[in-house]
Design a protein around this motif. Structure first.
Motif, PDB file in Angstrom:
ATOM      1  N   LEU A 112       0.832  -1.266   0.060  1.00 20.19           N
ATOM      2  CA  LEU A 112       0.033  -0.020   0.020  1.00 20.19           C
ATOM      3  C   LEU A 112       0.907   1.250  -0.014  1.00 20.19           C
ATOM      4  O   LEU A 112       1.662   1.385   0.885  1.00 20.19           O
ATOM      5  N   ILE A 113       0.595   2.094  -1.071  1.00 18.46           N
ATOM      6  CA  ILE A 113       1.587   3.191  -1.113  1.00 18.46           C
ATOM      7  C   ILE A 113       0.619   4.547  -1.057  1.00 18.46           C
ATOM      8  O   ILE A 113      -0.493   4.608  -1.726  1.00 18.46           O
ATOM      9  N   THR A 114       0.982   5.381  -0.382  1.00 18.72           N
ATOM     10  CA  THR A 114       0.339   6.940  -0.355  1.00 18.72           C
ATOM     11  C   THR A 114       1.015   7.878  -0.905  1.00 18.72           C
ATOM     12  O   THR A 114       2.167   8.036  -0.390  1.00 18.72           O
ATOM     13  N   SER A 115       0.404   8.687  -1.613  1.00 20.57           N
ATOM     14  CA  SER A 115       1.263   9.838  -2.413  1.00 20.57           C
ATOM     15  C   SER A 115       0.369  11.074  -2.463  1.00 20.57           C
ATOM     16  O   SER A 115      -0.694  11.066  -3.113  1.00 20.57           O
ATOM     17  N   LEU A 116       0.743  12.168  -1.972  1.00 21.89           N
ATOM     18  CA  LEU A 116       0.285  13.351  -1.824  1.00 21.89           C
ATOM     19  C   LEU A 116       0.476  14.074  -3.229  1.00 21.89           C
ATOM     20  O   LEU A 116       1.797  14.153  -3.373  1.00 21.89           O
ATOM     21  N   GLY A 117      -0.222  14.843  -3.664  1.00 21.11           N
ATOM     22  CA  GLY A 117       0.114  15.556  -5.137  1.00 21.11           C
ATOM     23  C   GLY A 117      -1.313  16.094  -5.743  1.00 21.11           C
ATOM     24  O   GLY A 117      -2.386  15.376  -5.306  1.00 21.11           O
ATOM     25  N   SER A 118      -1.030  16.717  -6.636  1.00 19.71           N
ATOM     26  CA  SER A 118      -2.116  17.229  -7.430  1.00 19.71           C
ATOM     27  C   SER A 118      -2.223  16.513  -8.843  1.00 19.71           C
ATOM     28  O   SER A 118      -0.984  16.261  -9.381  1.00 19.71           O
ATOM     29  N   VAL A 119      -3.225  16.357  -9.289  1.00 19.83           N
ATOM     30  CA  VAL A 119      -3.345  15.710 -10.638  1.00 19.83           C
ATOM     31  C   VAL A 119      -3.144  16.740 -11.789  1.00 19.83           C
ATOM     32  O   VAL A 119      -2.822  16.062 -12.944  1.00 19.83           O
ATOM     33  N   CYS A 120      -2.833  17.929 -11.559  1.00 19.27           N
ATOM     34  CA  CYS A 120      -2.781  18.864 -12.495  1.00 19.27           C
ATOM     35  C   CYS A 120      -0.891  18.928 -12.435  1.00 19.27           C
ATOM     36  O   CYS A 120      -0.449  19.806 -13.301  1.00 19.27           O
ATOM     37  N   ASP A 121      -0.099  18.314 -11.707  1.00 22.09           N
ATOM     38  CA  ASP A 121       1.211  18.453 -11.719  1.00 22.09           C
ATOM     39  C   ASP A 121       1.894  17.176 -12.261  1.00 22.09           C
ATOM     40  O   ASP A 121       1.912  16.049 -11.832  1.00 22.09           O
ATOM     41  N   ARG A 122       2.270  17.339 -13.512  1.00 13.91           N
ATOM     42  CA  ARG A 122       2.645  16.408 -14.720  1.00 13.91           C
ATOM     43  C   ARG A 122       4.043  15.820 -13.693  1.00 13.91           C
ATOM     44  O   ARG A 122       4.093  14.466 -13.832  1.00 13.91           O
ATOM     45  N   SER A 123       4.762  16.475 -13.495  1.00 14.02           N
ATOM     46  CA  SER A 123       5.972  15.715 -12.553  1.00 14.02           C
ATOM     47  C   SER A 123       5.597  14.952 -11.554  1.00 14.02           C
ATOM     48  O   SER A 123       6.160  13.815 -11.282  1.00 14.02           O
ATOM     49  N   ALA A 124       4.819  15.245 -10.607  1.00 10.17           N
ATOM     50  CA  ALA A 124       4.215  14.332  -9.575  1.00 10.17           C
ATOM     51  C   ALA A 124       3.726  13.108 -10.136  1.00 10.17           C
ATOM     52  O   ALA A 124       3.850  11.844  -9.513  1.00 10.17           O
ATOM     53  N   VAL A 125       2.647  13.253 -11.139  1.00 12.29           N
ATOM     54  CA  VAL A 125       1.909  12.110 -11.547  1.00 12.29           C
ATOM     55  C   VAL A 125       3.163  10.952 -12.342  1.00 12.29           C
ATOM     56  O   VAL A 125       3.006   9.856 -12.132  1.00 12.29           O
ATOM     57  N   ASP A 126       4.072  11.704 -13.106  1.00 11.30           N
ATOM     58  CA  ASP A 126       4.938  10.994 -13.685  1.00 11.30           C
ATOM     59  C   ASP A 126       5.801   9.933 -12.912  1.00 11.30           C
ATOM     60  O   ASP A 126       6.252   8.974 -13.091  1.00 11.30           O
ATOM     61  N   ARG A 127       6.221  10.913 -11.592  1.00 11.77           N
ATOM     62  CA  ARG A 127       7.244  10.016 -10.806  1.00 11.77           C
ATOM     63  C   ARG A 127       6.287   9.028  -9.935  1.00 11.77           C
ATOM     64  O   ARG A 127       6.815   7.756  -9.946  1.00 11.77           O
ATOM     65  N   VAL A 128       4.981   9.190  -9.860  1.00  8.64           N
ATOM     66  CA  VAL A 128       4.223   8.145  -9.101  1.00  8.64           C
ATOM     67  C   VAL A 128       4.145   7.029  -9.976  1.00  8.64           C
ATOM     68  O   VAL A 128       4.405   5.906  -9.465  1.00  8.64           O
ATOM     69  N   ILE A 129       3.647   7.154 -11.219  1.00  6.90           N
ATOM     70  CA  ILE A 129       3.552   6.012 -12.266  1.00  6.90           C
ATOM     71  C   ILE A 129       4.707   5.205 -12.289  1.00  6.90           C
ATOM     72  O   ILE A 129       4.859   4.005 -12.429  1.00  6.90           O
ATOM     73  N   LYS A 130       6.098   5.878 -12.505  1.00  7.13           N
ATOM     74  CA  LYS A 130       7.104   5.326 -12.947  1.00  7.13           C
ATOM     75  C   LYS A 130       7.743   4.604 -11.554  1.00  7.13           C
ATOM     76  O   LYS A 130       8.272   3.361 -11.664  1.00  7.13           O
ATOM     77  N   GLU A 131       7.849   5.033 -10.394  1.00  8.97           N
ATOM     78  CA  GLU A 131       8.221   4.400  -9.216  1.00  8.97           C
ATOM     79  C   GLU A 131       7.466   3.352  -8.818  1.00  8.97           C
ATOM     80  O   GLU A 131       7.798   2.331  -8.421  1.00  8.97           O
ATOM     81  N   SER A 132       6.149   3.337  -9.114  1.00 10.36           N
ATOM     82  CA  SER A 132       5.296   2.198  -8.626  1.00 10.36           C
ATOM     83  C   SER A 132       5.131   1.181  -9.804  1.00 10.36           C
ATOM     84  O   SER A 132       4.421   0.014  -9.586  1.00 10.36           O
ATOM     85  N   ASP A 133       5.533   1.464 -10.916  1.00 11.13           N
ATOM     86  CA  ASP A 133       5.514   0.531 -12.307  1.00 11.13           C
ATOM     87  C   ASP A 133       4.061   0.375 -12.349  1.00 11.13           C
ATOM     88  O   ASP A 133       3.416  -0.923 -12.283  1.00 11.13           O
ATOM     89  N   VAL A 134       2.944   1.194 -12.518  1.00 13.72           N
ATOM     90  CA  VAL A 134       1.537   1.188 -12.533  1.00 13.72           C
ATOM     91  C   VAL A 134       0.935   0.255 -13.730  1.00 13.72           C
ATOM     92  O   VAL A 134       1.494   0.804 -14.869  1.00 13.72           O
ATOM     93  N   ASP A 135       0.097  -0.396 -13.502  1.00  6.18           N
ATOM     94  CA  ASP A 135      -0.435  -1.030 -14.536  1.00  6.18           C
ATOM     95  C   ASP A 135      -2.020  -0.577 -15.131  1.00  6.18           C
ATOM     96  O   ASP A 135      -2.074  -0.324 -16.225  1.00  6.18           O
ATOM     97  N   ILE A 136      -2.544  -0.044 -14.183  1.00  2.39           N
ATOM     98  CA  ILE A 136      -3.984   0.435 -14.361  1.00  2.39           C
ATOM     99  C   ILE A 136      -4.362   1.814 -13.664  1.00  2.39           C
ATOM    100  O   ILE A 136      -3.608   2.002 -12.434  1.00  2.39           O
ATOM    101  N   ILE A 137      -4.873   2.790 -14.132  1.00  2.86           N
ATOM    102  CA  ILE A 137      -5.147   3.897 -13.297  1.00  2.86           C
ATOM    103  C   ILE A 137      -6.701   4.054 -13.374  1.00  2.86           C
ATOM    104  O   ILE A 137      -7.236   4.253 -14.454  1.00  2.86           O
ATOM    105  N   LEU A 138      -7.094   4.451 -12.333  1.00  3.77           N
ATOM    106  CA  LEU A 138      -8.650   4.828 -11.955  1.00  3.77           C
ATOM    107  C   LEU A 138      -8.621   6.135 -11.582  1.00  3.77           C
ATOM    108  O   LEU A 138      -8.246   6.725 -10.373  1.00  3.77           O
ATOM    109  N   HIS A 139      -9.289   7.135 -12.420  1.00  3.34           N
ATOM    110  CA  HIS A 139      -8.885   8.635 -12.123  1.00  3.34           C
ATOM    111  C   HIS A 139     -10.315   8.886 -11.525  1.00  3.34           C
ATOM    112  O   HIS A 139     -11.392   9.515 -12.324  1.00  3.34           O
ATOM    113  N   ALA A 140     -10.306   9.107 -10.504  1.00  2.00           N
ATOM    114  CA  ALA A 140     -11.487   9.699  -9.522  1.00  2.00           C
ATOM    115  C   ALA A 140     -11.393  11.114  -9.107  1.00  2.00           C
ATOM    116  O   ALA A 140     -12.505  11.650  -8.585  1.00  2.00           O
ATOM    117  N   ALA A 141     -10.373  11.792  -9.275  1.00  2.00           N
ATOM    118  CA  ALA A 141      -9.861  13.156  -8.756  1.00  2.00           C
ATOM    119  C   ALA A 141     -10.794  13.942  -9.568  1.00  2.00           C
ATOM    120  O   ALA A 141     -10.515  14.216 -10.697  1.00  2.00           O
TER     121      ALA A 141
END
Length: 625
Positions: A337-366
């Protein structure tokens, strides 16, 4: 052990009890001999008594079968059942005495008289001990739902007896408002206060509360139901008298009391194997994880056994709450379980989370979803909902994420408010990306109002009712589609399983619910009465305050009528118009210019030009408020 014992067939249990009773006959006779002769009893005397013991034991088999003492359920063993054991003991005593005289068997005639009481005593003790063992084992069975019984009176005690024979529920405590009963034990179960119940629910030691109070006052019953429903656990109530006398057991007719009863329809069964298969062993990112739908998504994803769950939210408090709720469950299941603070409008923050966690599926509820707030803050609302979606979707495509699912709303269909129009623009952005996506499958889920979610009418009405009213309604003819939070989250997960790319999924939610009817049901569920011209002595008034800016009387789920079926008969795949890549690029560029210029009118003009059905509304701040 407990599950093995209760799984035995009824004939097998009866044979075991018959065998035990026969062994008790032999044991009782031997004890009677020992008591008669004391320490002077010899092996020869035991041997001389063997014919009598054998004959009495053989006769006991049909006698026990006739008296049916082996057909009494251990969990039901009570005082009246001791009578059968007493009859069996007296009968065996007489039979032993007659046989001793008729067959001129050796041994004193007083042995059968001693044997009878001993047999009755061990017969009762054996059953009481077996019953105690079953209760102990049932209390240690963690697969059963831990239940609190609200009401330690006669009804509660009767319910407890029934629950102890139920293989799905495990009673753990009585809750009663009578302080004289607190810290006492009733029928082997402790009695505590409501504060204790709240603590046990928070610690997951109670998952269900059953209301077991007298049905003399429906208003008091409804009040209890409403208060208990706020604890965050299931609430059940006992049935009416007619239902009760026609049922096999009390537990057969227990009925849950939840917000679902306000739906006006049956819940849609969305439990399908495709969901678990689609998310098992995967890494799933949920944006807006601290929100109403986002947090329920996280809970349901945990049940699909993912490899990793990443929870992303801009609210520290919301993220803390969902992490606190799920951490223990995730650790128990071996899910990272990973918790990550950040805004969906911040491209660098989103890129970092996707890359570090090797994301397969995104559910965009924000998203910003509250209609009046977004209507007053259109620049921030549209930027967050449109650009935030574009940022996360772009990042998903760049990283080669397998699936991206956008959580949308029925307010996106021919919208009359900024929030709905912004969600429709977000849909168009996602649809455009799908046309150029080689790996990522983009899809959208569109549903109605979610019962009990933050900002919905349910919490608002509840707060107004608790304050004594009035319940405020914008229009007496306003209708809305409603679904439960669990339905909403499951629909999103199913969309991910059924996605082919560019899909817009909607749920068949039956007929729309009239909001004034919903308000009436909530008032009545609270044990109160509606006050109107027909009932001036009622408790709560329903007051019509007028439509808010941008609010529609009727919501829709589809822009057109062109739909395709999916593997689930209640889920439809909509086919709707799209914008070109050039048009989407122009929208995003114009939106960036309007935002930097802080121009509300320019933002609304973009929505009017590109969102079908939206019309520019020149609302002043005073009108909106």
């Amino acid at each position: 052990m407990y599950n093995y014992l209760i799984a035995l067939s009824r004939p097998a249990k009866q044979r075991i009890l018959l065998l035990i009773d026969c062994l008790l006959v032999v044991l009782s006779m031997l004890v009677a001999l020992s008591l008669r002769f004391g320490r002077d009893v010899s092996v020869e005397q035991y041997q001389a008594a063997l014919p009598l013991i054998a004959i009495v034991t053989l006769i006991a088999v049909p006698l026990f079968a006739t008296l049916r003492i082996n057909r009494i359920k251990l969990s039901d063993f009570e005082v009246q059942d001791i009578t059968r054991g007493a009859v069996a003991a007296v009968s065996l005593t007489i039979i032993a005495m007659v046989l001793g005289n008729v067959l001129t068997l050796q041994g004193p005639s007083s042995v059968p008289l001693i044997f009878g009481p001993i047999f009755l005593m061990v017969h009762i003790m054996a059953r009481l001990m077996a019953r105690a063992c079953l209760l102990y084992l049932s209390g240690r069975d963690n697969s059963r739902i831990p239940v609190a019984i609200f009401g330690a009176g006669t009804i509660g005690v009767q319910l407890l007896a029934s629950l102890r024979r139920n293989y799905d529920m495990r009673p753990v405590i009585f809750i009663d408002d009578n302080p004289t009963l607190h810290n006492m034990t009733v029928s082997g179960l402790p009695v505590a206060s409501r504060q204790k119940l709240k603590t046990m629910v928070e610690r997951k030691k109670v998952e269900r509360v059953i209301l077991a109070i007298s049905s003399e006052s429906d208003e008091i019953r409804r009040q209890y139901i409403e208060e208990l429903s706020t604890l965050g656990c299931e609430v059940y109530t006992l049935p009416s008298f007619n239902e009760l006398i026609n049922a096999k057991t009390i537990t057969d007719t227990l009925r849950p009391v939840t917000a679902d009863m306000l739906l006006g329809r049956d819940k849609v069964n969305l439990e399908t194997p495709e969901v678990v298969r689609s998310y098992a062993g995967r890494t799933v990112l949920v944006t807006g994880a601290g929100g109403s739908v986002g947090s329920e998504l996280c809970r349901q994803i945990l049940g699909c056994n993912p490899h990793r769950l990443v929870m992303f939210d801009h609210s520290e408090f919301a993220l803390y709450n969902i992490d606190n709720d799920l951490r223990a469950h995730a650790d128990a299941q071996g899910v990272e379980l990973i918790t990550s603070l950040g805004s969906v409008c911040d491209r660098s923050a989103v890129d970092r989370v996707i890359k570090e966690s090797d994301v397969d599926i995104i559910l965009h509820a924000a998203a910003y979803k509250h209609v009046p707030l977004v209507e007053r803050n259109e620049i921030v609302g549209v930027w967050n909902n449109v650009v935030g979606t574009q940022v996360v979707a772009d990042a998903a495509q760049a990283a080669g994420v397998e699936r991206f699912i956008l959580v949308s709303t029925d307010k996106a269909v021919r919208p009359t408010n900024v929030m709905g129009a912004s969600k429709r623009l977000a849909e168009l952005v996602v649809q455009d990306l799908q046309t150029r996506s080689e790996k990522t499958r983009f899809s959208m889920v569109r549903f109605g109002n979610v019962l009990g979610s933050s900002g919905s009418v349910i919490p608002l009405f509840h707060k107004q009712i608790m304050a004594g009213g009035p319940v405020t309604l914008t229009h007496n003819k306003i209708n809305r589609y409603f679904m439960t939070i669990s339905e909403a989250a499951r629909l999103v997960l199913l969309a991910g399983a059924y996605s082919k790319g560019g899909d817009v999924f909607v749920l068949d939610m039956g007929k729309a619910v009239n909001i004034i009817d919903l308000a009436r049901r909530m008032i009545e569920l609270s044990g109160l009465k509606v006050r109107n011209e027909h009932n001036p002595d009622g408790d709560i008034e329903i007051k019509i305050v007028g439509l808010r800016p941008g609010e529609k009387l009727f919501e829709e789920l589809l822009i057109g009528d062109n739909t395709l079926p999916t593997p689930h008969r209640k889920i439809l795949r909509a086919q709707e118009s799209k914008l070109s890549q050039i048009e989407i690029a122009r929208i995003l560029k114009d939106l960036d210019i309007a935002t930097k210029a802080n121009s509300s009118s320019a933002v609304r003009k973009i929505l009017e030009d590109y969102v079908e059905g939206y019309h520019l509304q020149h609302n002043t701040l005073e009108q909106v408020q």
